[in-house]
Design an enzyme around this catalytic site. Structure first.
Site, short mmCIF file in Angstrom:
data_model
loop_
_atom_site.label_atom_id
_atom_site.label_comp_id
_atom_site.label_asym_id
_atom_site.label_seq_id
_atom_site.Cartn_x
_atom_site.Cartn_y
_atom_site.Cartn_z
N HIS A 61 5.95 7.12 -1.59
CA HIS A 61 6.73 6.07 -1.95
C HIS A 61 5.96 4.75 -1.57
CE1 HIS A 61 7.93 6.81 2.35
NE2 HIS A 61 8.07 5.40 2.25
N HIS B 244 0.77 -1.11 -0.01
CA HIS B 244 0.10 -0.07 0.07
C HIS B 244 0.89 1.18 0.10
CE1 HIS B 244 1.04 -0.70 4.15
NE2 HIS B 244 0.78 0.59 4.29
#
Length: 205
Positions: free
Chosen positions: A135, A47
């Protein structure tokens, strides 16, 4: 703290199965290229974290219902996201975390993270001291190579960087974010969705 009255929570963008599958296919090459042992994340749990909350109460002014109400007011338009390139934290010379950056969707992701941050700051959650860098964490570095004694840093990570730079990722549509609970277990953390928040086409409530 009574564990029955708190849970470990975070807010994140979920990723579709084709991106998780692409990560699963890339991990063997990263392990081979890495000059240190990697503790890779399980692709099924991948995720993009927008805000980590830590232990939060089930009830009260910063409890789950209050969190959900604040996050429901965060409006954003759907946007396209695509991973791309390698990122090393805190720096490429002595990395502790290997991640993938974003080739598409970075500005929209930063804007959404800022809105989540503002909504939760109004409840009393502290703001992050550093600027948000979108990120996707791939792995944590568990140890340095044996040759560390003869060379500075934590080895040569160019091979890993090349694998990440050359990876081909699908593009996905981000149309929701999720308030997750993280449940620790013998096989690692398991993430359970507590609430989902859908995008609005015009980005407004």
């Amino acid at each position: 703290m009574d564990p029955a009255s708190h849970l470990r929570a975070f807010v994140a963008l979920p990723l579709p199965e084709n991106i998780k599958a692409a990560l699963a296919g890339l991990l063997p090459a990263l392990h081979r290229a890495a000059p240190a042992r990697l503790a890779a994340i399980r692709p099924e749990t991948w995720h993009l974290t927008l805000k980590f909350l830590g232990d939060v109460p089930l009830e009260g002014p910063t409890g789950i219902p209050a969190l959900a109400a604040a996050l429901a007011d965060v409006a954003f338009a759907p946007f396209d996201l695509s991973p791309g390139g390698g990122v090393f934290f805190p720096n490429p010379a002595r990395p502790r975390v290997v991640a993938v950056g974003l080739a598409a969707g970075g500005p929209a992701c930063r804007e959404l993270a800022g809105d989540v941050e503002a909504a939760l700051a109004a409840l009393g959650f502290p703001r992050q001291p550093r600027a948000f860098t979108p990120h996707l964490t791939v792995a944590r570095i568990k140890d340095a190579p044996a040759r560390r004694k003869q060379a500075p840093g934590r080895g040569d990570w160019r091979g890993v960087a090349e694998q990440l730079a050359g990876a081909v990722w699908p593009t996905c549509r981000m149309d929701r974010f999720v308030l997750y609970q993280s449940v620790l277990g013998p096989g690692g953390a398991r993430h359970e969705a507590l609430r989902e928040f859908s995008a609005r086409r015009d980005g407004r409530a």
